[in-house]
Design a protein around this motif. Structure first.
Motif, mmCIF file in Angstrom:
data_model
loop_
_atom_site.group_PDB
_atom_site.id
_atom_site.type_symbol
_atom_site.label_atom_id
_atom_site.label_comp_id
_atom_site.label_asym_id
_atom_site.label_seq_id
_atom_site.Cartn_x
_atom_site.Cartn_y
_atom_site.Cartn_z
ATOM 1 N N SER A 391 -3.421 -12.392 -1.189
ATOM 2 C CA SER A 391 -3.229 -12.387 0.110
ATOM 3 C C SER A 391 -2.226 -13.247 0.438
ATOM 4 C CB SER A 391 -4.632 -12.838 0.751
ATOM 5 O OG SER A 391 -4.466 -12.794 2.238
ATOM 6 N N GLY A 392 -1.155 -12.813 1.188
ATOM 7 C CA GLY A 392 -0.121 -13.605 1.899
ATOM 8 C C GLY A 392 0.973 -13.587 0.861
ATOM 9 N N ALA A 393 0.772 -13.017 -0.252
ATOM 10 C CA ALA A 393 1.994 -13.162 -1.435
ATOM 11 C C ALA A 393 2.580 -11.960 -1.452
ATOM 12 C CB ALA A 393 1.329 -13.344 -2.751
ATOM 13 N N GLU A 394 3.857 -11.686 -2.128
ATOM 14 C CA GLU A 394 4.347 -10.289 -2.335
ATOM 15 C C GLU A 394 4.912 -10.549 -3.746
ATOM 16 O OE1 GLU A 394 8.663 -11.332 -0.282
ATOM 17 O OE2 GLU A 394 7.110 -10.542 0.905
ATOM 18 N N ALA A 395 5.489 -9.431 -4.378
ATOM 19 C CA ALA A 395 6.236 -9.168 -5.621
ATOM 20 C C ALA A 395 7.353 -8.212 -5.268
ATOM 21 C CB ALA A 395 5.331 -8.867 -6.847
ATOM 22 N N LYS A 396 8.390 -8.219 -6.196
ATOM 23 C CA LYS A 396 9.420 -7.440 -6.202
ATOM 24 C C LYS A 396 9.487 -6.565 -7.292
ATOM 25 C CE LYS A 396 13.661 -8.534 -7.593
ATOM 26 N NZ LYS A 396 14.998 -8.884 -7.641
ATOM 27 N N LEU A 397 9.504 -5.221 -6.972
ATOM 28 C CA LEU A 397 9.452 -4.074 -7.891
ATOM 29 C C LEU A 397 10.694 -3.559 -8.176
ATOM 30 C CD1 LEU A 397 7.881 -2.002 -9.903
ATOM 31 C CD2 LEU A 397 7.775 -0.695 -7.949
ATOM 32 N N SER A 398 11.218 -3.260 -9.263
ATOM 33 C CA SER A 398 12.763 -2.711 -9.614
ATOM 34 C C SER A 398 12.541 -1.709 -10.540
ATOM 35 C CB SER A 398 13.543 -3.939 -10.150
ATOM 36 O OG SER A 398 13.718 -5.063 -9.140
ATOM 37 N N LEU A 399 13.280 -0.670 -10.377
ATOM 38 C CA LEU A 399 13.658 0.572 -11.154
ATOM 39 C C LEU A 399 15.067 0.483 -11.512
ATOM 40 C CD1 LEU A 399 12.753 2.932 -12.859
ATOM 41 C CD2 LEU A 399 12.910 4.289 -10.812
ATOM 42 N N GLY A 400 15.409 0.182 -12.865
ATOM 43 C CA GLY A 400 16.923 0.276 -13.188
ATOM 44 C C GLY A 400 17.534 -0.851 -11.917
ATOM 45 N N LYS A 401 18.778 -0.940 -11.880
ATOM 46 C CA LYS A 401 19.688 -1.708 -11.061
ATOM 47 C C LYS A 401 19.872 -1.425 -9.555
ATOM 48 C CE LYS A 401 22.533 -3.230 -15.197
ATOM 49 N NZ LYS A 401 23.752 -3.332 -15.788
#
Length: 409
Positions: A391-401
């Motif tokens: 809760s209150g957090a986030e994450a970065k998802l990346s596909l390729g560049k």
């Protein structure tokens, strides 16, 4: 390149917009001595225009920049029939309500790029349904239909290609070119319009309008087409792996719009700067002459200029800041698409498909297996990985560049 005396044709030719023009000499003389009214038609078949349409809007912008009056014709009437040009199938029939909704959604793009006011060169936006739907069928056949022969109509590409491919062409669609020609006649009478502009695939339709005005009213009308924009790899302009590059923010986020231009092929930079921006030609020559990694600076200029034109300065600045933070600083900019995984979390394969990064779960599995997916810059390969966000957090998802998103709870 042919030298013209008018600012209009000089500008159009020097920026790469010129493909074909009827009686270029006469049009050049006319544009040099008086204000011309010209138009481009746009059928509202979707709630947003795309960057293929942007090339035609730029024709109207150049017209206005050269001291002439642009008319935007929304094809509320012609869209009920559907333009067969360049298509192998019949367009989907749209309801009156859907067409009206699309027109309302599209108008903002023109207002961003053209100047609408009461001056001699102020742009005008009108809907051809206002007159086409008032025409009686017999009236149309008697007054207009007699000036078209089936023999000639069968020679136009919009008809000929469909028949050559043995694809059905409905009688409804067959009338499209007559309706568009009548538009030109109507605009000539009511607005003093002397010029129709469009992409090269519209040449046949435009010629019909020019000839109809001459036959019925003895009017001297002109046609101008620009080359259809393709990328250096031969692909059609305006398409990405995920589909059309839409002008409306509510359909395509500003960051994705900006990134499309930032990622164009090196060979396309100069051409696109001429077509889609107002940068001086000498500055464009300098930018397209950059080599190696320096060409990326020119691509950022292209992305900023086009995004500013279509979406505004704030959108361009925000997208550029997001890109620099994402790529250079390893951060997660504010403009990235966001997806909530909920309290119970989501499997990473499903997340990729939900975001539109992959077309299917099967493709998601393949990308994961290739090592192309990272979560907070850490590679992930198992499609069954459950992504849970506090809760209150986030994450970065990346596909390729080039594809990134923010995951939240």
């Amino acid at each position: 390149m042919t030298e013209y005396t008018s600012e209009l044709l000089t500008l159009l030719a020097s920026r790469g917009h010129l493909h074909q023009v009827t009686d270029a000499g006469a049009l050049d003389q006319l544009a040099a001595k008086e204000t011309i009214t010209g138009y481009v038609g746009f059928d509202p078949t979707a709630p947003s225009l795309h960057i293929g349409n942007l090339a035609s809007i730029m024709l109207l912008r150049r017209l206005q920049q050269a001291g002439h009056r642009p008319i935007v014709v929304m094809g509320g009437g012609t869209a009920k029939v559907g333009d067969p040009s360049g298509r192998d199938d019949t367009r989907q029939m749209l309801t009156e309500e859907k067409l009206a909704s699309n027109i309302a959604s599209i108008k903002g793009s023109f207002e961003q790029i053209l100047r609408f006011d009461d001056s001699e060169t102020g742009a005008v936006l009108i809907n051809n349904d206002d007159w086409l739907s008032e025409l009686g069928y017999i009236e149309m056949l008697r007054d207009v239909g007699t000036h078209f022969t089936i023999n000639r109509m069968l020679t136009f590409d919009s008809v000929k290609l469909r028949l050559d491919r043995e694809q059905p062409l409905t009688f409804l669609e067959f009338n499209y070119m007559i309706m568009q020609a009548y538009d030109y006649l109507k605009l000539s009478r009511d607005y003093g319009c002397r010029l129709q502009l469009g992409g090269s695939d519209q040449w046949g339709n435009i010629i019909n309008g020019v000839e109809l005005g001459r036959r019925i009213d003895g009017a001297e009308l002109y046609g101008f087409t620009a080359p259809l924009i393709t990328r250096s790899d031969g692909a059609k302009m305006g398409k990405s792996v995920d589909g059309a590059i839409w002008l409306n923010e509510d359909i395509l986020p500003g960051y994705d719009f900006w990134q499309y231009w930032r990622n164009v092929d090196d060979r396309d930079v100069g051409h696109f700067l001429r077509i889609f921006t107002d940068l001086p030609l000498d500055e464009i020559s300098r930018l397209e002459g950059l080599e190696g990694s320096e060409i990326n600076a020119a691509k950022e200029v292209l992305a900023n200029e086009v995004t500013t034109l279509v979406r505004g300065e704030e959108a361009a600045a925000s997208a550029q800041a997001t890109a620099r933070e994402t790529f250079a600083g390893g951060g997660a900019g504010n403009d990235l698409p966001t997806l909530s995984v909920g309290e119970e979390g989501m499997r990473i394969g499903a997340i990729l498909t939900e975001l539109g990064f992959t077309a299917s779960n099967k493709e998601a599995k393949r990308k994961l297996a290739e090592g192309a997916v990272k979560l907070d810059d850490v590679p992930v390969s198992d499609p069954g990985t459950l992504v849970e966000i506090a809760s209150g957090a986030e994450a970065k998802l990346s596909l390729g560049k080039k594809k990134h998103a923010i995951l939240t709870r």
